[in-house]
Design an enzyme around this catalytic site. Structure first.
Site, PDB file in Angstrom:
ATOM      1  CE  LYS A  22       0.493  -0.597   4.373  1.00 30.69           C
ATOM      2  NZ  LYS A  22       0.866  -0.295   2.983  1.00 30.69           N
ATOM      3  CG  ASN A  23      -2.715   0.018   1.881  1.00 31.55           C
ATOM      4  OD1 ASN A  23      -1.635   0.510   2.229  1.00 31.55           O
ATOM      5  ND2 ASN A  23      -2.837  -1.237   1.497  1.00 31.55           N
ATOM      6  CB  CYS A 117       8.458  -3.086  -5.181  1.00 33.08           C
ATOM      7  SG  CYS A 117       7.408  -3.293  -3.740  1.00 33.08           S
TER       8      CYS A 117
HETATM    9  C1  EPZ Z   1      -2.218  -0.742  -3.423  1.00 34.78           C
HETATM   10  O1  EPZ Z   1      -1.004  -0.659  -4.144  1.00 34.78           O
HETATM   11  C2  EPZ Z   1      -1.814  -1.102  -1.989  1.00 34.78           C
HETATM   12  N1  EPZ Z   1      -0.952  -0.059  -1.449  1.00 34.78           N
HETATM   13  C3  EPZ Z   1      -1.085  -2.440  -1.967  1.00 34.78           C
HETATM   14  O2  EPZ Z   1      -0.854  -2.775  -0.594  1.00 34.78           O
HETATM   15  C4  EPZ Z   1      -1.988  -3.508  -2.580  1.00 34.78           C
HETATM   16  O3  EPZ Z   1      -1.279  -4.733  -2.645  1.00 34.78           O
HETATM   17  C5  EPZ Z   1      -2.431  -3.081  -3.980  1.00 34.78           C
HETATM   18  O4  EPZ Z   1      -3.064  -1.790  -3.933  1.00 34.78           O
HETATM   19  C6  EPZ Z   1      -3.410  -4.071  -4.595  1.00 34.78           C
HETATM   20  O5  EPZ Z   1      -4.539  -4.167  -3.780  1.00 34.78           O
HETATM   21  C7  EPZ Z   1      -1.508   1.114  -1.059  1.00 34.78           C
HETATM   22  O6  EPZ Z   1      -2.707   1.306  -1.142  1.00 34.78           O
HETATM   23  C8  EPZ Z   1      -0.566   2.132  -0.507  1.00 34.78           C
HETATM   24  P1  EPZ Z   1      -2.468  -1.306  -7.777  1.00 34.78           P
HETATM   25  P2  EPZ Z   1      -1.033  -0.058  -5.666  1.00 34.78           P
HETATM   26  O7  EPZ Z   1      -2.161  -0.090  -8.566  1.00 34.78           O
HETATM   27  O8  EPZ Z   1      -1.995   1.047  -5.742  1.00 34.78           O
HETATM   28  C9  EPZ Z   1      -0.804  -3.031 -11.811  1.00 34.78           C
HETATM   29  C10 EPZ Z   1       0.361  -3.496   1.281  1.00 34.78           C
HETATM   30  O9  EPZ Z   1       0.862  -4.606   1.532  1.00 34.78           O
HETATM   31  N2  EPZ Z   1      -0.593  -1.625 -12.195  1.00 34.78           N
HETATM   32  O10 EPZ Z   1      -3.881  -1.580  -7.384  1.00 34.78           O
HETATM   33  O11 EPZ Z   1       0.367   0.186  -6.059  1.00 34.78           O
HETATM   34  C11 EPZ Z   1       0.123  -3.474 -10.695  1.00 34.78           C
HETATM   35  O12 EPZ Z   1       1.375  -3.881 -11.211  1.00 34.78           O
HETATM   36  C12 EPZ Z   1       0.492  -2.912  -0.114  1.00 34.78           C
HETATM   37  O13 EPZ Z   1      -0.288  -2.797   2.094  1.00 34.78           O
HETATM   38  C13 EPZ Z   1      -0.214  -1.337 -13.508  1.00 34.78           C
HETATM   39  O14 EPZ Z   1      -0.038  -2.227 -14.313  1.00 34.78           O
HETATM   40  O15 EPZ Z   1      -1.577  -1.323  -6.463  1.00 34.78           O
HETATM   41  C14 EPZ Z   1      -0.649  -4.626 -10.090  1.00 34.78           C
HETATM   42  O16 EPZ Z   1      -0.445  -5.791 -10.858  1.00 34.78           O
HETATM   43  C15 EPZ Z   1       1.359  -3.759  -1.027  1.00 34.78           C
HETATM   44  N3  EPZ Z   1      -0.020  -0.036 -13.849  1.00 34.78           N
HETATM   45  C16 EPZ Z   1      -2.106  -4.190 -10.247  1.00 34.78           C
HETATM   46  O17 EPZ Z   1      -2.113  -3.164 -11.249  1.00 34.78           O
HETATM   47  C17 EPZ Z   1      -0.216   0.999 -12.965  1.00 34.78           C
HETATM   48  O18 EPZ Z   1      -0.049   2.185 -13.363  1.00 34.78           O
HETATM   49  C18 EPZ Z   1      -2.715  -3.615  -8.994  1.00 34.78           C
HETATM   50  O19 EPZ Z   1      -1.867  -2.577  -8.534  1.00 34.78           O
HETATM   51  C19 EPZ Z   1      -0.601   0.692 -11.642  1.00 34.78           C
HETATM   52  C20 EPZ Z   1      -0.792  -0.626 -11.287  1.00 34.78           C
END
Ligand code: EPZ
Length: 422
Positions: A22-23, A117
């Site tokens: 999916k991701n 979310c």
């Molecule tokens: C991706 O989300 C995945 N989704 C998530 O999977 C997954 O949990 C996550 O990566 C972490 O591995 C998709 O790929 C569609 P991040 P994403 O940006 O990209 C912080 C599932 O269950 N952050 O890597 O949104 C954030 O708050 C889903 O399939 C910032 O601070 O995650 C988090 O603490 C849920 N500022 C950390 O980074 C930003 O601009 C990691 O988030 C972006 C993120």
């Protein structure tokens, strides 16, 4: 509205093929906006978040065809809009992935801020700061990000923390920027590697694949291309835990062990046996005493946060006490209160859950609250004595392709029924 009715206690046995990731798909699909023409994404999973992304891309003018052997074609010759509206983005945060490609290709993008979310906060500051470094003018207006740029330019971008989404967005935008971009502290998840593969097939010049430092030399145009979507490591991990919690033995066809080393290692620590062969992963948990094992999540190649809820379900059936700490999302524990309805003994302190394993979970009616929480409830139901009803499985359908059919194929007693219960 659907629910699952599960009769627990059946050992899972047999073989099952894992679907596409999916991701990965949610990044590969918007990436096709960087070129004009027909791109092909093989092994795209038929699950709801993919259909949500298809609808969003259709609204931008992309013509899509998703046939029943999982080939998704996207024709981006006639893009008519660069606006991703709130009603789409609020349903799926990954919609923000269209920001980078639309801005890089069309010089303009208007994308709704993702909003809330099931857990959070989930900001997108790293996306926005990165695009500004590439020369974008960005305004926030009435809940929308409005990004403009005649031509993005290369830049040195350092992420305070690895972010999958921000890495994807900046990577896609940098491919059409003038000059060279270096992304330091880039996410190294396999889904990002899959995105790099597609972009290179489209003509992008990217070095550092599979590392935390990506170097992109911008080009003037990209061509439509084809790529194989990688298998879904989280679905594979979920199925492996389903076999472990029911003390069965299954083989995952198409699983890539290097995408799951952290999960496989933890499963072995619980006394399960893991066997790897060409593109297959076998777990044998026949009659094991499940040993409690601590887990701390982290960015890849650490233990994935998307497998945190599933591990808490598994540890609820283990011998002893374990601690599960999530360092990626500090409050992703909405599954805990529902698991306790099944007899689990769990307390949450800050970003850790302490689980005291119980000899037997007992079936009950429980409610899904988000995608991976619903998976954890299904896993617990498979092991629980008696009948478990999991409500609101629309959460589960966002990220798993007919999970109940895969589990049934492995011997689980699980039925999907429609219900007016909410
Ligand atoms: C991706 O989300 C995945 N989704 C998530 O999977 C997954 O949990 C996550 O990566 C972490 O591995 C998709 O790929 C569609 P991040 P994403 O940006 O990209 C912080 C599932 O269950 N952050 O890597 O949104 C954030 O708050 C889903 O399939 C910032 O601070 O995650 C988090 O603490 C849920 N500022 C950390 O980074 C930003 O601009 C990691 O988030 C972006 C993120």
């Amino acid at each position: 509205m659907d629910k699952f009715i599960i009769t627990g206690g059946k050992k899972l046995e047999g073989r099952v093929r894992v679907s596409g990731a999916k991701n990965a798909s949610l990044a590969l699909m918007p990436a096709t906006l960087l070129a004009s023409g027909v791109s092909k994404l093989n092994f795209t999973p038929a699950l709801n978040d993919v259909y949500t992304m298809i609808k969003l891309l259709n609204q931008l003018g992309v013509e899509t065809n998703f046939n029943d052997d999982f080939l998704l074609t996207l024709d981006t010759k006639n893009i008519t809009s660069q606006t991703a509206p709130y009603e789409h983005v609020k349903k799926m945060r990954a919609s923000v992935y269209v920001l980078g490609p639309l801005l890089a290709k069309y010089g303009f993008a208007k994308v709704s801020l993702p909003g809330g979310c099931a857990w959070g906060p989930r900001p997108i500051n790293l996306h926005i700061e990165g695009l500004k470094k590439l020369g974008a003018e960005i305004e926030l207006e009435q809940g929308y990000i409005i990004a403009k740029s005649d031509r993005l330019h290369g830049a040195k971008i350092n992420f305070d923390k690895p972010s999958v989404g921000a890495t994807g967005n900046i990577l896609m935008a940098a491919c059409l920027a003038k000059g060279t971009t270096v992304i330091n502290n880039a996410a190294m998840e396999p889904e990002i590697t899959n995105l790099v593969q597609l972009l290179i097939n489209m003509g992008a010049k990217i070095n550092g694949i599979n590392t935390s430092i990506l170097e992109i030399e911008g080009v003037d145009t990209l061509q439509p291309a084809e790529v194989n979507t990688i298998p879904d490591r989280i679905e594979a991990g979920t199925l492996l835990v389903a076999a472990a919690i029911t003390k069965g033995k299954i083989t995952i066809e198409g699983g890539i062990d290097s995408h799951l080393y952290s999960v496989l290692s933890k499963l072995e620590d619980t006394n399960a046996k893991i066997f790897i062969s060409e593109n297959e992963i076998t777990i044998d948990a026949t009659d094991i005493d499940i040993q409690s094992v601590d887990v701390t999540t982290g960015v890849f190649p650490g233990y994935p946060t998307d497998m945190q809820a599933q591990w808490i379900a598994y540890m609820s059936a283990a011998k002893g006490v374990s601690t599960v700490t999530d360092t990626v999302y500090l409050d992703r524990f909405s599954h805990v209160s529902e698991l306790t309805r099944l007899g689990a003994e769990i307390t949450v302190q800050d970003n850790s859950a302490i689980i005291k394993g119980v000899p037997k979970l007992k079936g009950a009616k429980v409610m899904s609250t988000d995608l991976r929480a619903s998976a954890s409830l299904v896993l617990a139901g498979l092991a629980a004595e008696g009948t478990t009803e999991v409500l609101r499985v629309y959460h589960l359908d966002r990220g798993y392709e007919k999970l109940e059919n895969k589990l049934k194929q492995l011997g689980a007693e699980i039925e999907r029924v429609s219900t007016s219960e909410f």
